[in-house]
Design a protein around this motif. Structure first.
Motif, PDB file in Angstrom:
ATOM      1  N   CYS A  76       0.826  -1.215   0.000  1.00 17.90           N
ATOM      2  CA  CYS A  76       0.000   0.000   0.000  1.00 17.90           C
ATOM      3  C   CYS A  76       0.858   1.261   0.000  1.00 17.90           C
ATOM      4  O   CYS A  76       0.553   2.238  -0.681  1.00 17.90           O
ATOM      5  CB  CYS A  76      -0.927  -0.001   1.213  1.00 17.90           C
ATOM      6  N   ALA A  77       1.935   1.240   0.765  1.00 16.64           N
ATOM      7  CA  ALA A  77       2.765   2.435   0.908  1.00 16.64           C
ATOM      8  C   ALA A  77       3.494   2.801  -0.378  1.00 16.64           C
ATOM      9  O   ALA A  77       3.948   3.934  -0.532  1.00 16.64           O
ATOM     10  CB  ALA A  77       3.774   2.234   2.030  1.00 16.64           C
ATOM     11  N   ASN A  78       3.602   1.847  -1.305  1.00 18.75           N
ATOM     12  CA  ASN A  78       4.387   2.092  -2.517  1.00 18.75           C
ATOM     13  C   ASN A  78       3.553   2.467  -3.733  1.00 18.75           C
ATOM     14  O   ASN A  78       4.099   2.718  -4.804  1.00 18.75           O
ATOM     15  CB  ASN A  78       5.220   0.852  -2.855  1.00 18.75           C
ATOM     16  N   VAL A  79       2.233   2.486  -3.595  1.00 17.85           N
ATOM     17  CA  VAL A  79       1.371   2.737  -4.751  1.00 17.85           C
ATOM     18  C   VAL A  79       1.342   4.231  -5.064  1.00 17.85           C
ATOM     19  O   VAL A  79       0.959   5.049  -4.222  1.00 17.85           O
ATOM     20  CB  VAL A  79      -0.058   2.222  -4.504  1.00 17.85           C
ATOM     21  N   SER A  80       1.733   4.578  -6.265  1.00 20.45           N
ATOM     22  CA  SER A  80       1.736   5.973  -6.701  1.00 20.45           C
ATOM     23  C   SER A  80       0.672   6.186  -7.770  1.00 20.45           C
ATOM     24  O   SER A  80       0.043   5.238  -8.249  1.00 20.45           O
ATOM     25  CB  SER A  80       3.111   6.333  -7.274  1.00 20.45           C
ATOM     26  N   SER A  81       0.499   7.435  -8.151  1.00 17.60           N
ATOM     27  CA  SER A  81      -0.467   7.739  -9.207  1.00 17.60           C
ATOM     28  C   SER A  81      -0.060   7.066 -10.519  1.00 17.60           C
ATOM     29  O   SER A  81      -0.909   6.647 -11.301  1.00 17.60           O
ATOM     30  CB  SER A  81      -0.580   9.259  -9.401  1.00 17.60           C
ATOM     31  N   GLU A  82       1.252   6.946 -10.740  1.00 13.02           N
ATOM     32  CA  GLU A  82       1.732   6.272 -11.957  1.00 13.02           C
ATOM     33  C   GLU A  82       1.290   4.813 -11.986  1.00 13.02           C
ATOM     34  O   GLU A  82       0.947   4.281 -13.040  1.00 13.02           O
ATOM     35  CB  GLU A  82       3.254   6.357 -12.031  1.00 13.02           C
ATOM     36  N   ASP A  83       1.314   4.165 -10.827  1.00 18.78           N
ATOM     37  CA  ASP A  83       0.896   2.766 -10.753  1.00 18.78           C
ATOM     38  C   ASP A  83      -0.597   2.626 -11.058  1.00 18.78           C
ATOM     39  O   ASP A  83      -1.022   1.674 -11.710  1.00 18.78           O
ATOM     40  CB  ASP A  83       1.198   2.193  -9.367  1.00 18.78           C
ATOM     41  N   ILE A  84      -1.387   3.577 -10.576  1.00 16.66           N
ATOM     42  CA  ILE A  84      -2.827   3.517 -10.819  1.00 16.66           C
ATOM     43  C   ILE A  84      -3.129   3.765 -12.295  1.00 16.66           C
ATOM     44  O   ILE A  84      -3.989   3.107 -12.884  1.00 16.66           O
ATOM     45  CB  ILE A  84      -3.557   4.544  -9.928  1.00 16.66           C
ATOM     46  N   VAL A  85      -2.408   4.705 -12.896  1.00 15.29           N
ATOM     47  CA  VAL A  85      -2.575   4.955 -14.330  1.00 15.29           C
ATOM     48  C   VAL A  85      -2.191   3.714 -15.126  1.00 15.29           C
ATOM     49  O   VAL A  85      -2.881   3.322 -16.080  1.00 15.29           O
ATOM     50  CB  VAL A  85      -1.738   6.175 -14.769  1.00 15.29           C
ATOM     51  N   ALA A  86      -1.103   3.066 -14.723  1.00 13.97           N
ATOM     52  CA  ALA A  86      -0.669   1.846 -15.412  1.00 13.97           C
ATOM     53  C   ALA A  86      -1.709   0.737 -15.256  1.00 13.97           C
ATOM     54  O   ALA A  86      -1.974  -0.032 -16.186  1.00 13.97           O
ATOM     55  CB  ALA A  86       0.675   1.382 -14.864  1.00 13.97           C
ATOM     56  N   PHE A  87      -2.315   0.653 -14.076  1.00 11.80           N
ATOM     57  CA  PHE A  87      -3.382  -0.316 -13.853  1.00 11.80           C
ATOM     58  C   PHE A  87      -4.553  -0.065 -14.799  1.00 11.80           C
ATOM     59  O   PHE A  87      -5.094  -0.995 -15.408  1.00 11.80           O
ATOM     60  CB  PHE A  87      -3.858  -0.239 -12.398  1.00 11.80           C
ATOM     61  N   ALA A  88      -4.943   1.201 -14.939  1.00 16.88           N
ATOM     62  CA  ALA A  88      -6.059   1.539 -15.826  1.00 16.88           C
ATOM     63  C   ALA A  88      -5.756   1.136 -17.264  1.00 16.88           C
ATOM     64  O   ALA A  88      -6.650   0.702 -18.002  1.00 16.88           O
ATOM     65  CB  ALA A  88      -6.359   3.033 -15.745  1.00 16.88           C
ATOM     66  N   ARG A  89      -4.502   1.261 -17.665  1.00 15.65           N
ATOM     67  CA  ARG A  89      -4.103   0.924 -19.036  1.00 15.65           C
ATOM     68  C   ARG A  89      -4.131  -0.576 -19.295  1.00 15.65           C
ATOM     69  O   ARG A  89      -4.243  -1.008 -20.439  1.00 15.65           O
ATOM     70  CB  ARG A  89      -2.695   1.450 -19.307  1.00 15.65           C
ATOM     71  N   THR A  90      -3.984  -1.364 -18.233  1.00 12.91           N
ATOM     72  CA  THR A  90      -3.855  -2.818 -18.410  1.00 12.91           C
ATOM     73  C   THR A  90      -4.983  -3.596 -17.759  1.00 12.91           C
ATOM     74  O   THR A  90      -4.858  -4.793 -17.529  1.00 12.91           O
ATOM     75  CB  THR A  90      -2.504  -3.291 -17.833  1.00 12.91           C
ATOM     76  N   ILE A  91      -6.086  -2.934 -17.459  1.00 18.42           N
ATOM     77  CA  ILE A  91      -7.203  -3.610 -16.787  1.00 18.42           C
ATOM     78  C   ILE A  91      -7.755  -4.748 -17.623  1.00 18.42           C
ATOM     79  O   ILE A  91      -8.343  -5.700 -17.102  1.00 18.42           O
ATOM     80  CB  ILE A  91      -8.325  -2.590 -16.448  1.00 18.42           C
ATOM     81  N   SER A  92      -7.561  -4.711 -18.926  1.00 24.60           N
ATOM     82  CA  SER A  92      -8.085  -5.765 -19.806  1.00 24.60           C
ATOM     83  C   SER A  92      -7.484  -7.124 -19.485  1.00 24.60           C
ATOM     84  O   SER A  92      -8.070  -8.162 -19.813  1.00 24.60           O
ATOM     85  CB  SER A  92      -7.816  -5.420 -21.274  1.00 24.60           C
ATOM     86  N   THR A  93      -6.329  -7.157 -18.812  1.00 22.43           N
ATOM     87  CA  THR A  93      -5.682  -8.436 -18.517  1.00 22.43           C
ATOM     88  C   THR A  93      -6.459  -9.271 -17.524  1.00 22.43           C
ATOM     89  O   THR A  93      -6.275 -10.485 -17.457  1.00 22.43           O
ATOM     90  CB  THR A  93      -4.264  -8.201 -17.961  1.00 22.43           C
ATOM     91  N   VAL A  94      -7.345  -8.644 -16.744  1.00 20.95           N
ATOM     92  CA  VAL A  94      -8.119  -9.405 -15.754  1.00 20.95           C
ATOM     93  C   VAL A  94      -9.624  -9.346 -15.996  1.00 20.95           C
ATOM     94  O   VAL A  94     -10.382 -10.045 -15.345  1.00 20.95           O
ATOM     95  CB  VAL A  94      -7.813  -8.910 -14.320  1.00 20.95           C
ATOM     96  N   THR A  95     -10.057  -8.502 -16.923  1.00 19.50           N
ATOM     97  CA  THR A  95     -11.489  -8.399 -17.186  1.00 19.50           C
ATOM     98  C   THR A  95     -11.945  -9.312 -18.309  1.00 19.50           C
ATOM     99  O   THR A  95     -13.127  -9.610 -18.422  1.00 19.50           O
ATOM    100  CB  THR A  95     -11.875  -6.955 -17.562  1.00 19.50           C
ATOM    101  N   GLY A  96     -11.015  -9.720 -19.151  1.00 20.95           N
ATOM    102  CA  GLY A  96     -11.396 -10.533 -20.299  1.00 20.95           C
ATOM    103  C   GLY A  96     -11.913  -9.701 -21.457  1.00 20.95           C
ATOM    104  O   GLY A  96     -12.255 -10.244 -22.511  1.00 20.95           O
ATOM    105  N   LEU A  97     -11.969  -8.388 -21.279  1.00 21.83           N
ATOM    106  CA  LEU A  97     -12.441  -7.501 -22.340  1.00 21.83           C
ATOM    107  C   LEU A  97     -11.272  -7.125 -23.238  1.00 21.83           C
ATOM    108  O   LEU A  97     -10.207  -6.712 -22.762  1.00 21.83           O
ATOM    109  CB  LEU A  97     -13.067  -6.240 -21.740  1.00 21.83           C
ATOM    110  N   THR A  98     -11.456  -7.259 -24.537  1.00 24.81           N
ATOM    111  CA  THR A  98     -10.371  -6.976 -25.478  1.00 24.81           C
ATOM    112  C   THR A  98      -9.985  -5.505 -25.480  1.00 24.81           C
ATOM    113  O   THR A  98      -8.809  -5.151 -25.446  1.00 24.81           O
ATOM    114  CB  THR A  98     -10.787  -7.400 -26.900  1.00 24.81           C
ATOM    115  N   ASN A  99     -10.982  -4.636 -25.490  1.00 24.75           N
ATOM    116  CA  ASN A  99     -10.700  -3.199 -25.559  1.00 24.75           C
ATOM    117  C   ASN A  99     -11.742  -2.449 -24.727  1.00 24.75           C
ATOM    118  O   ASN A  99     -12.657  -1.845 -25.276  1.00 24.75           O
ATOM    119  CB  ASN A  99     -10.719  -2.734 -27.019  1.00 24.75           C
TER     120      ASN A  99
END
Length: 362
Positions: free
Chosen positions: A104-127
């Motif tokens: 938790c202490a290491n999560v930055s805004s950059e990490d959250i932005v990166a998560f948003a960019r790669t959310i498809s890896t766990v949702t099964g949605l292509t785009n």
């Protein structure tokens, strides 16, 4: 006092690694985060050192390393009965993402932005579109909002705010467009004929004809229909209209315990009046069974892009077309805010779409 180390990024621009080490009662807390500018890094050091002056937060920081997944798990455990199926599914998907394993202490805004960019890896949605990504970010933000205050988990709400700001600027997230899909009478005829034939073949299946009609004329959501009890129903009298107590009505502020009395138009009351009183609930069926039956029927009949929830939109629109005003419609739909009904303000037609319709409950 914390230190800041300047490091080059891949693009050649500098990044700033902020480091703190605080000792108290024989224990030491060491934390670090990377920032794009020196000023923000210095501000984080001041803020985090001030937070660690709080003995409770310091003890939480010296305990087992808490991850984002731990925070989501605790959030789900404590608020599971209130968050609804969609939010629970989104949080479960996030727990399968790499961000869930981060401290938790290491999560930055950059990490959250990166998560948003790669959310498809766990949702099964292509785009996934901006509105879909926005849903996941919004649900994760709920965890960020309380983790530090409630449990001492060092998730930074400002990191989430900064990430949301960036994602909106980049148009990576956006609110969903309001659906205006309404079923035609032809589509409704096809559906009800199909469900009528199905009921004859399988008498013990969910009475989808009555469920669809009740949703249409009462404006009730699927989940609300399955929770209705006979003890929550009051028939019409000479002085009062029929009404029903809608339990745990969907509400942005609170769902659990948000019970609201809603008026029933005559057609909706007619549907309830012909239901067998064989148990506590009026429609003793699950949302899974109803939703699957509706989706299968639409697919079989070639009815495109029609959701069960669109019946509610049709029902509210019908009331406005019948000349009802906003306060009167709100008594049926259960909207707490009249502003939510402003989307129907464009309706100027005064017509009864269902006049003479063979399926209209008498």
């Amino acid at each position: 006092m914390g230190t800041i180390v300047t490091r080059p990024r891949k693009d050649g621009k500098p990044s700033y690694l902020a480091q703190i080490a605080k000792r108290q009662d024989g224990h030491t807390v060491r934390e670090n985060r990377t920032f794009r500018d020196h000023k923000t890094a210095r501000a984080w050091i001041r803020q985090r050192e001030a937070e660690l002056d709080n003995p409770k937060i310091f003890r939480a920081a010296t305990g087992p390393t808490r991850t984002v997944g731990d925070a989501i798990g605790r959030y789900t455990e404590e608020y599971g009965g209130e968050i609804g199926r969609t939010k629970a599914a989104c949080l479960a998907a996030i727990q399968r993402h790499a961000i869930a394993g981060m401290a938790c202490a290491n999560v930055s805004s950059e990490d959250i932005v990166a998560f948003a960019r790669t959310i498809s890896t766990v949702t099964g949605l292509t785009n996934p579109g901006p509105s879909t990504i926005n849903n996941y970010i919004s649900h994760l933000a709920s965890v960020f909002a309380i983790a530090k205050k409630a449990w001492g988990y060092p998730l930074d709400p400002e990191a989430m705010s900064d990430a949301v700001f960036v994602l909106r600027k980049q148009q990576a997230i956006a609110k969903s467009n309001k659906r205006d899909r309404r079923p035609s009478l032809t589509e409704l005829d096809c559906l009800l004929n199909h469900f009528g034939e199905r009921q004859q073949r399988a008498p013990r299946s969910a009475p989808m004809v009555d469920i669809v009609l009740f949703a249409l004329f009462s404006t009730r959501r699927m989940e609300e229909i399955t929770r209705l009890r006979w003890t929550d129903y009051e028939a019409a009298t000479d002085k009062h209209s029929a009404r029903v107590l809608v339990r745990d009505m969907k509400n942005p502020g609170a769902k659990r315990g948000n019970d609201v009395w809603c008026e029933l138009p005559p057609e909706a009351e007619a549907v309830l009046a012909r239901q067998p009183r064989g148990g506590d609930t009026i429609f003793p069926f699950t949302t899974d069974a109803i939703g699957a039956a509706f989706t299968r029927a639409c697919k079989l009949l070639g009815i495109e892009d029609l959701h069960f929830h669109d019946l509610r939109h049709e029902g509210v629109s019908r009331l406005f077309e019948a000349g009802w005003n906003i306060p009167h419609v709100a008594l049926v739909s259960g909207h707490r805010s009249w502003a939510s009904l402003q989307r129907y303000g464009h309706i100027r037609e005064r017509d009864d779409k269902f006049s003479g319709w063979k399926w209209r409950p008498a």
